[in-house]
Design a protein around this motif. Structure first.
Motif, PDB file in Angstrom:
ATOM      1  N   GLU A  88       0.813  -1.193   0.102  1.00  0.00           N
ATOM      2  CA  GLU A  88      -0.065   0.027  -0.004  1.00  0.00           C
ATOM      3  C   GLU A  88       0.889   1.160   0.136  1.00  0.00           C
ATOM      4  O   GLU A  88       0.615   2.247  -0.699  1.00  0.00           O
ATOM      5  N   SER A 103       3.997   1.625  -1.122  1.00  0.00           N
ATOM      6  CA  SER A 103       4.542   1.680  -2.451  1.00  0.00           C
ATOM      7  C   SER A 103       3.493   2.255  -3.540  1.00  0.00           C
ATOM      8  O   SER A 103       4.163   3.236  -4.319  1.00  0.00           O
ATOM      9  N   GLN A 104       2.224   1.646  -3.454  1.00  0.00           N
ATOM     10  CA  GLN A 104       1.418   2.134  -4.418  1.00  0.00           C
ATOM     11  C   GLN A 104       0.743   3.743  -4.033  1.00  0.00           C
ATOM     12  O   GLN A 104       0.957   4.368  -5.132  1.00  0.00           O
ATOM     13  N   VAL A 105       0.754   4.016  -2.869  1.00  0.00           N
ATOM     14  CA  VAL A 105       0.341   5.538  -2.603  1.00  0.00           C
ATOM     15  C   VAL A 105       1.513   6.224  -3.130  1.00  0.00           C
ATOM     16  O   VAL A 105       1.407   7.602  -3.433  1.00  0.00           O
ATOM     17  N   GLY A 108       3.395   5.970  -5.462  1.00  0.00           N
ATOM     18  CA  GLY A 108       3.644   5.938  -6.964  1.00  0.00           C
ATOM     19  C   GLY A 108       4.559   5.253  -7.589  1.00  0.00           C
ATOM     20  O   GLY A 108       4.478   5.277  -8.905  1.00  0.00           O
TER      21      GLY A 108
END
Lengths: 219, 247
Positions: free
Chosen positions: A123, A125-127, A129
């Motif tokens: 999560e 990592s995703q946030v 970018g």
């Protein structure tokens, strides 16, 4: 029991040990990356690929390594029609067997490592970018290898000892020379020497892995 | 100026309706505290804003662009571009344990924005100074206290220069004596006019720092308003009951 006798049997046994070390290096260098690819295949969203990988792991872990080695060395050449093209050099065949078998075990070890990673890492990592590739290579894989390290070390020690199975497919390795000496000289000393050589090899391996673990402790 | 506009947001997990028809707006420089009992959908709402949860219906627009319009999402690159305007701070920090503090700060802008190493070093050093952790730059997260970890997580989010910062219960995992240092960093950000949405159980922070409080219960916004209104003169029984239990 003289020192001279031990020295005299040590030379062929150390040559045998070279075979052991060579097989170990080949097996470990190829089966670890192969195992990682298998882990990726198992966790793939492409279902048939995942099933195939799981079936492979099941077969490799569910049958004895010795059976697999015998199958590759002696079984493949007996397959009607194509068998004659599958006659491999014994050492090559054995290496292949070890690689295919150990890759399955490493795959399971790495899968355990993957499962141990908190979903918060994905999560974050995703946030931030990161794309899938960046996340996998920079965030997930380093942690997975770190978590898997003790189990990889354990499996590697097992591999050193499993190389003795070369004996069964008549590749001259450490144990082969020990046994020859035992039969010829009617003494168990060569077995003791062989045991000590194995212990030295696993000790070196243990120290190396301990060092790697310390190096990547992240503390 | 509206930074985030949410209208008729609906989200369910199976048969459970977690969010029912949420509508609210967050303006530039707002510090919005979202309060409410556990399971009221606060975190799910916040996570929907950065696409960690996919909503079922409704719209979310971020700085004038739709992250989702009437339940329909654009393509992934667009989603990424829109969510990149927001930074997020998690309850459990989610620092990368295999990277040092400074590497944690620098990895995302390095990979995503392809910023130069010297530029990154300058910015990360500056932010570490701001959160008071200059001397911990080379430490790994395992060697930090919870409060230090959360401050690093805030700095890591700031490295991406977000226009809006979201906090999901940033102090809930901390020992009580460590919450102060994290709240202080958040207070400093509020003073610098950062737009913030903070899901929190810290009523003191909501009262002192927020300029708006949203009270959620059972997947709905029960009421919202200035902290002075909500805390001294709540209009609904549900709010009163919750506040009575919280103080």
């Amino acid at each position: 029991m003289s020192i001279d006798y031990i020295i005299s049997i040590l030379k062929p046994m150390l040559e045998g040990a070279q075979m052991t070390v060579l097989l170990f290096i080949i097996a470990i260098v190829v089966s670890i990356p192969l195992g990682f690819l298998l882990t990726l295949a198992v966790s793939s969203i492409i279902k048939p690929l995942s099933w195939l990988a799981q079936a492979y792991i099941y077969i490799m872990r569910g049958t004895p390594l010795l059976l697999q080695l015998l199958f590759i060395c002696f079984g493949l050449p007996m397959i009607p029609g194509i068998g004659e093209y599958l006659v491999l050099d014994r050492f090559v065949a054995a290496s292949l067997g070890f690689i295919l078998n150990y890759a399955a075990y490493f795959a399971e070890i790495f899968r355990g490592g993957l499962l141990a990673i908190d979903k918060g890492q994905y999560e974050a990592s995703q946030v931030l970018g990161l794309n899938k590739w960046q996340m996998t290579t920079r965030i997930i894989m380093p942690q997975m290898f770190r978590i898997a390290l003790p189990a990889v070390a354990n499996e590697s020690v097992t591999l050193v000892k499993d190389t003795a199975l070369l004996y069964a497919v008549a590749v001259p390795e450490l144990l082969h020379f020990a046994e020859t000496a035992v039969n010829r000289d009617f003494t168990i000393v060569p077995f003791v020497v062989a045991g000590i050589i194995y212990l030295v090899m696993t000790l070196v391996l243990t120290i190396v892995f301990k060092w790697i673990e310390k190096r990547f402790r992240f503390e | 100026m509206a930074m985030i506009e949410v209208s008729n947001l609906k989200k369910s997990f199976g048969k459970l309706d977690v969010l029912k028809q949420l509508t609210f707006t967050v303006n530039k420089n707002d510090v919005v505290a979202v309060i409410g009992p556990s399971g009221s959908g606060k975190s799910t709402m916040l996570r929907s804003l950065v696409h960690l949860e996919q909503i079922d219906a409704g719209s979310i627009s971020v700085v004038g662009e739709y992250l989702v319009k009437d339940g329909v999402y654009p393509r992934l690159p667009e989603i990424k571009q829109i969510t990149s305007k927001m930074g997020m701070v998690f309850q459990h920090f989610n620092l990368f344990p295999h990277l040092t503090v400074q590497e944690n700060l620098e990895i995302a802008p390095k990979l995503v924005k392809k910023a130069s190493a010297s530029e990154l070093r300058q910015r990360s050093t500056e932010l570490l100074g701001k959160i008071g952790l200059t001397n911990r730059a080379k430490a790994y997260p395992a060697n930090l206290s919870g409060g230090q970890k959360q401050r690093v997580a805030i700095a890591r989010a700031l490295m991406m220069d977000p226009e809006i910062l979201l906090f999901d219960e940033p102090t809930s995992a901390l020992d009580p004596e460590l919450t102060g240092e994290v709240l202080q960093v958040m207070k400093d950000l509020a003073e610098e006019q950062m737009t913030m949405i903070v899901v929190t159980h810290e009523m003191g922070f909501a009262k002192e720092v927020a300029n708006r409080v949203i009270f959620m219960d059972d997947g709905e916004i029960v009421e919202s308003g200035h902290p002075s209104e909500i805390f001294t003169n709540p209009q609904f029984d549900r709010t009163k009951v919750f506040l009575n239990r919280s103080f």
